[in-house]
Design an enzyme around this catalytic site. Structure first.
Site, PDB file in Angstrom:
ATOM      1  N   LYS A 104      49.463  42.206  42.387  1.00 29.86           N
ATOM      2  CA  LYS A 104      49.653  43.189  43.458  1.00 29.86           C
ATOM      3  C   LYS A 104      50.646  42.699  44.517  1.00 29.86           C
ATOM      4  O   LYS A 104      51.324  43.492  45.150  1.00 29.86           O
ATOM      5  CB  LYS A 104      48.315  43.542  44.089  1.00 29.86           C
ATOM      6  CG  LYS A 104      47.457  44.363  43.126  1.00 29.86           C
ATOM      7  CD  LYS A 104      46.426  45.177  43.849  1.00 29.86           C
ATOM      8  CE  LYS A 104      45.772  46.175  42.918  1.00 29.86           C
ATOM      9  NZ  LYS A 104      44.932  45.545  41.873  1.00 29.86           N
ATOM     10  N   GLU A 126      45.552  52.307  50.784  1.00 32.98           N
ATOM     11  CA  GLU A 126      44.194  52.606  50.354  1.00 32.98           C
ATOM     12  C   GLU A 126      43.714  51.403  49.568  1.00 32.98           C
ATOM     13  O   GLU A 126      44.525  50.671  48.999  1.00 32.98           O
ATOM     14  CB  GLU A 126      44.193  53.848  49.454  1.00 32.98           C
ATOM     15  CG  GLU A 126      44.622  53.611  47.995  1.00 32.98           C
ATOM     16  CD  GLU A 126      46.104  53.261  47.814  1.00 32.98           C
ATOM     17  OE1 GLU A 126      46.904  53.584  48.716  1.00 32.98           O
ATOM     18  OE2 GLU A 126      46.447  52.655  46.784  1.00 32.98           O
ATOM     19  N   SER A 387      46.538  39.650  34.593  1.00 35.48           N
ATOM     20  CA  SER A 387      46.924  40.269  35.872  1.00 35.48           C
ATOM     21  C   SER A 387      46.355  39.562  37.094  1.00 35.48           C
ATOM     22  O   SER A 387      46.922  39.648  38.184  1.00 35.48           O
ATOM     23  CB  SER A 387      46.505  41.740  35.880  1.00 35.48           C
ATOM     24  OG  SER A 387      45.118  41.866  35.613  1.00 35.48           O
TER      25      SER A 387
HETATM   26  C1  LIG Z   1      44.306  46.200  40.828  1.00 38.13           C
HETATM   27  C2  LIG Z   1      44.226  45.345  39.637  1.00 38.13           C
HETATM   28  C3  LIG Z   1      44.457  45.842  38.332  1.00 38.13           C
HETATM   29  C4  LIG Z   1      44.705  47.292  38.039  1.00 38.13           C
HETATM   30  O1  LIG Z   1      45.855  47.841  38.593  1.00 38.13           O
HETATM   31  P1  LIG Z   1      47.138  48.278  37.757  1.00 38.13           P
HETATM   32  O2  LIG Z   1      47.911  49.090  38.709  1.00 38.13           O
HETATM   33  O3  LIG Z   1      46.673  49.051  36.567  1.00 38.13           O
HETATM   34  O4  LIG Z   1      47.838  47.037  37.348  1.00 38.13           O
HETATM   35  C5  LIG Z   1      44.423  44.958  37.270  1.00 38.13           C
HETATM   36  N1  LIG Z   1      44.164  43.657  37.442  1.00 38.13           N
HETATM   37  C6  LIG Z   1      43.926  43.130  38.679  1.00 38.13           C
HETATM   38  C7  LIG Z   1      43.646  41.682  38.784  1.00 38.13           C
HETATM   39  C8  LIG Z   1      43.958  43.957  39.804  1.00 38.13           C
HETATM   40  O5  LIG Z   1      43.709  43.428  41.013  1.00 38.13           O
END
Ligand SMILES: *Cc1c(COP(=O)(O)O)cnc(C)c1O
Length: 401
Positions: A104, A126, A387
């Protein structure tokens, strides 16, 4: 360390994952379904973004922030022990190693820098579980901007630690008491608030959702994941490109950013959704939060609340570009259950010494299932975006294990 540029020169409008067509259209999805005053504000964001991305000064400033503050480039880690067990060659793109612990940060630094360039003094955001709120508060502090974060009252109760983090970083957290008091309502409330303050505040959307230009602007800010991984795969793999590119999908930003780096290759894209948040796999056409896309709905067309053990995956819809990639057959969208995700998180912890975010564990759960079931033939190369890190999820896991 390889010198990988944070994002490429603007990609031509033709071909998949370039610019959307007029008015932010990806096939029949996307658009700018917003009140008059927000349509104008979105137009200004669009114009500023187009200017900024063509400006080497902006690109350089963002590259520097990503390197010096966020810790990019992130490594591509071969998951050696797990690969051996699964019979495939799995590589992990390590967004868990960025500052604040997830992808993010890439988006909020981009949008924060853009907001400052536009002369805005405040970021509005948000947040559901608080991850995007913390990232926005972080970018605001770094860039000398104010931050106002809308969060459902129920989420505030459930995510006390992230609420404290945001306040520690100097952000104002506004409780949302309407509807189900979760992410969907926080997003509606943030958009409503933006109407009155568009001249001084920038709305920093957290995924590839919302009115044009957000879906493609956020994807472009997340493209750094795919572009870095592309360069790393070129150095690491005999063929230069993995057979499969896999990422989890909430709104879809880490997946879109990863896919974008491989859009011109034969790599097969797989987006992995939570069983209870499967907008791309099971959603129906609708309009929410300013864009036309696929959303989970009941028989009356009411949006139903998403639900997942991974808070980042319970958005009830998916970004318009993913809906389009699905229609084109360019990407496949699959779902995994909470149980599969928890199992995958434990397995990664014990084979590779990495505790993943439960969101990322969904992507891994599909890899594990597919390697066992033949969807991933033995010897396939798989690039998976990890992620985020799992620290935020330990209390959830502690109750289950
Ligand atoms: C917010 C989040 C996601 C999901 O968001 P996307 O916009 O689909 O990437 C995935 N993994 C983590 C660690 C997150 O914080």
């Amino acid at each position: 360390m390889r010198d990988v540029p944070p994002w490429r020169e603007p990609v031509p409008a033709t071909g998949t994952m370039g610019e959307p067509r007029a008015r932010g259209r990806f096939g029949e999805y996307g658009g700018r379904y917003a009140p008059e005053s927000l349509v104008e504000a979105c137009r200004e964001v669009d114009e500023a973004f187009r200017e900024a991305r063509a400006d080497p000064g902006f690109r350089g400033a963002l590259a520097e922030l990503l390197a010096l503050h966020a810790g990019r480039p992130t490594p591509l880690t071969p998951a050696r022990r797990l690969s051996q067990e699964l019979g495939v060659r799995l590589y992990l793109k390590r967004e868990d190693l960025t500052h604040t612990g997830s992808h993010k940060i890439n988006n909020v630094l981009g949008q924060g820098l853009l907001a400052a360039r536009m002369g805005r003094r405040r970021l509005i955001a948000e947040t559901g579980a608080g991850q995007h709120g913390v990232a926005t508060a972080t970018a605001a502090a770094l860039l000398g901007l104010e931050a106002t974060v809308f969060m459902g009252e129920r989420d505030i109760e459930r995510q006390a630690l992230n609420v404290f983090r945001m306040r520690m970083l100097g952000a104002e957290v506004v409780p949302v008491t309407t509807g189900s008091r979760t992410l969907k309502d926080a997003t509606s409330e943030a958009m409503r608030h933006w109407v009155g303050v568009t001249g001084e505040s920038h709305y920093c959307v957290g995924s590839v959702i919302g009115p044009d230009p957000y879906p493609w602007m956020v994807r472009e800010f997340q493209r750094v994941i795919g572009d870095e991984a592309r360069g790393q795969c070129a150095a690491e793999l005999r063929t230069g490109v993995p057979d499969h590119v896999v990422a989890c999908v909430g709104g879809g930003s880490n997946a879109a950013g990863t896919f974008a780096g491989f859009a011109d290759t034969a790599a097969r894209f797989v987006g992995v959704e939570a069983e209870g948040g499967a907008g791309a796999a099971r959603g129906r056409l609708g309009v929410l939060h300013g864009c036309r896309s696929l959303f989970l709905q009941d028989d009356d067309g009411q949006i139903v609340e998403g639900r997942s053990i991974a808070a980042g995956l319970d958005y009830p819809g998916v970004g318009p570009e993913h809906a389009h990639l699905r229609d084109l057959g360019r990407a496949r969208y699959v779902t995994v259950t909470d149980e599969e995700a928890v199992g995958a998180a434990v397995r990664l912890a014990r084979t590779e010494g990495i505790v993943p975010a439960l969101e990322s564990a969904h992507a891994l759960a599909w890899v594990i299932r597919a390697a066992g079931g033949g969807d991933l033939p033995a010897g396939s190369t798989v690039l998976m975006t990890l992620s985020g890190r799992g620290d935020k999820d330990v209390s959830t896991l502690k109750e289950l294990l």
